[in-house]
Design an enzyme around this catalytic site. Structure first.
Site, PDB file in Angstrom:
ATOM      1  N   TYR A  59      -8.803 -21.681  21.363  1.00 17.12           N
ATOM      2  CA  TYR A  59      -9.146 -20.723  22.399  1.00 17.12           C
ATOM      3  C   TYR A  59     -10.495 -20.057  22.120  1.00 17.12           C
ATOM      4  CZ  TYR A  59      -4.101 -21.138  23.322  1.00 17.12           C
ATOM      5  OH  TYR A  59      -2.838 -21.606  23.572  1.00 17.12           O
ATOM      6  N   HIS A 131      -0.744 -27.901  17.591  1.00 17.02           N
ATOM      7  CA  HIS A 131      -1.064 -27.669  19.000  1.00 17.02           C
ATOM      8  C   HIS A 131      -0.840 -28.922  19.849  1.00 17.02           C
ATOM      9  CE1 HIS A 131      -3.924 -25.010  21.639  1.00 17.02           C
ATOM     10  NE2 HIS A 131      -2.885 -25.443  22.305  1.00 17.02           N
ATOM     11  N   SER A 210       2.633 -20.454  30.139  1.00 21.98           N
ATOM     12  CA  SER A 210       2.437 -20.521  31.598  1.00 21.98           C
ATOM     13  C   SER A 210       3.728 -20.238  32.354  1.00 21.98           C
ATOM     14  CB  SER A 210       1.855 -21.886  32.008  1.00 21.98           C
ATOM     15  OG  SER A 210       0.589 -22.083  31.442  1.00 21.98           O
ATOM     16  N   PRO A 211       4.440 -19.152  32.009  1.00 23.35           N
ATOM     17  CA  PRO A 211       5.743 -18.898  32.626  1.00 23.35           C
ATOM     18  C   PRO A 211       5.668 -18.467  34.085  1.00 23.35           C
ATOM     19  CG  PRO A 211       5.132 -17.063  31.226  1.00 23.35           C
ATOM     20  CD  PRO A 211       4.108 -18.136  30.988  1.00 23.35           C
ATOM     21  N   ARG A 214       0.597 -20.388  35.925  1.00 25.41           N
ATOM     22  CA  ARG A 214      -0.849 -20.196  36.059  1.00 25.41           C
ATOM     23  C   ARG A 214      -1.196 -19.452  37.350  1.00 25.41           C
ATOM     24  NH1 ARG A 214      -2.675 -23.624  31.854  1.00 25.41           N
ATOM     25  NH2 ARG A 214      -1.262 -25.340  31.433  1.00 25.41           N
TER      26      ARG A 214
END
Length: 345
Positions: A59, A131, A210-211, A214
């Site tokens: 990130y 990851h 991403s619950p 997005r």
């Protein structure tokens, strides 16, 4: 503020965590928010009762870990700090510009962990995920190196991201896997094929990124043509304008269910996830303090069996248009897909 608690291996954490990615990366020109605003949001999350903070070497090519480490270091004993490696920014070519590289070789895992420890300003990372599984490297080799780093006291617990149940079983045979982190929401229910059950079988938590899909499940995202040029959703087939328009038709009945439940649409999405099992912990991300407070309000929303049944029926995988990722990114993950679905849900 006191939030409900859940367990991730040896850790007791807030039932809703914070995904820190979009403070540095993904949904706009980097950085999407000023450092001062990002710092305020992290501290607001801490004050609101969040104890699970999730970042990654990828990130902002390390910028997010540096931010999270600097801001939360004075509060290190109050939080469960999570990061990820095996996919990071590495210099490529003559110019040496950083590019996203998936590398699961043991030496790369060790390099990523050491770099993350330095950026985070800590001696140990509480929960460290692979990851992405680098498919050219046996999962046993990558996890084996993570286990050695754990034995050295640099990692407290191990996790995997975007893997299948089969890969999870292979990894868990090498070293205990404490958590799997993958996308999971009403809009992306691939985890229900096998991984959720396997997590439950081995006693691992499932951390859902991403619950709120997005922003799709917030009901506020209508015009996908206005995305910033660097917004990663531009490369996601579900967010192509025609495909997204086909998916928008689900939001009208979804909004009616949220009204019936007495909560916002984002809260409905998070409350649904929390209701799927005690081993599930969503980690919504945001750059907006109001959205952070709204998300945490989902922890008090109790959904009736009737509402849960309505949501389950509305968001069946076969009615979702478009796959989660484009062909290149899809080839990089290892999660199961629903067979025979017309739209690649």
């Amino acid at each position: 503020m006191s939030l409900p608690q859940r367990r991730i291996g040896p850790f007791t954490v807030s039932a809703i965590g914070l995904g820190c990615m979009n403070l540095s990366h993904a949904y706009g020109a980097p950085p999407p928010v000023a450092d001062a605003d990002a710092e305020r949001l992290l501290l607001q999350a801490l004050d609101a009762g969040i104890t699970l903070f999730d970042t990654a070497a990828l990130y902002g090519f390390g910028a997010n870990e540096t931010l999270v480490g600097r801001v939360l270091k004075p509060h290190r004993q109050r939080i469960t700090l999570c990061s990820k490696g095996g996919m990071s920014g590495q210099p490529v070519g003559q110019g040496g510009a950083l590019q996203r590289v998936i590398d699961g070789r043991p030496e790369a895992i060790r390099r990523d962990v050491e770099a993350s420890l330095q950026r985070l300003g800590t001696d140990v990372i509480d929960l460290y995920y692979l990851h992405r599984w680098h498919k050219a490297v046996p999962i046993e080799d990558s996890v084996g190196e993570m286990a050695r780093l754990q034995a050295e006291g640099k990692l407290r617990a191990l996790g995997l991201s975007e893997v299948s149940a089969t890969t999870l079983r292979r990894a868990h045979a090498v070293a205990p896997i404490t958590a799997v982190q993958s996308e999971y929401s009403l809009w992306s229910r691939n985890a229900e094929i096998a991984v959720l059950a396997e997590c439950h079988r081995i006693g691992a938590a499932f951390v859902a990124f991403s619950p709120v899909a997005r922003a799709y499940l917030t009901g506020t995202l209508r015009d996908v043509s206005a995305f910033d040029a660097k917004d990663i959703r531009r490369a996601m087939p579900r967010f192509a304008p025609a495909t997204y328009a086909a998916n928008l038709v689900l939001l009208e009945p979804y909004a009616a269910i949220a009204q019936q439940a007495g909560c916002s649409q984002a809260q409905l999405a998070l409350a649904w996830l929390l209701a799927q099992g005690e081993h599930i912990v969503p980690i919504p991300g945001t750059v907006n303090p109001d959205h952070l407070a709204e998300n945490l309000g989902a922890a008090t929303v109790q959904l009736s069996p009737q509402v849960l049944a309505q949501l389950d029926a509305l968001f069946q995988p076969q009615v979702i248009h478009g796959p989660r990722y484009n062909a290149q990114n899809q080839a990089e993950i290892d999660t199961e897909d629903f067979p025979g679905t017309a739209h690649g849900g």
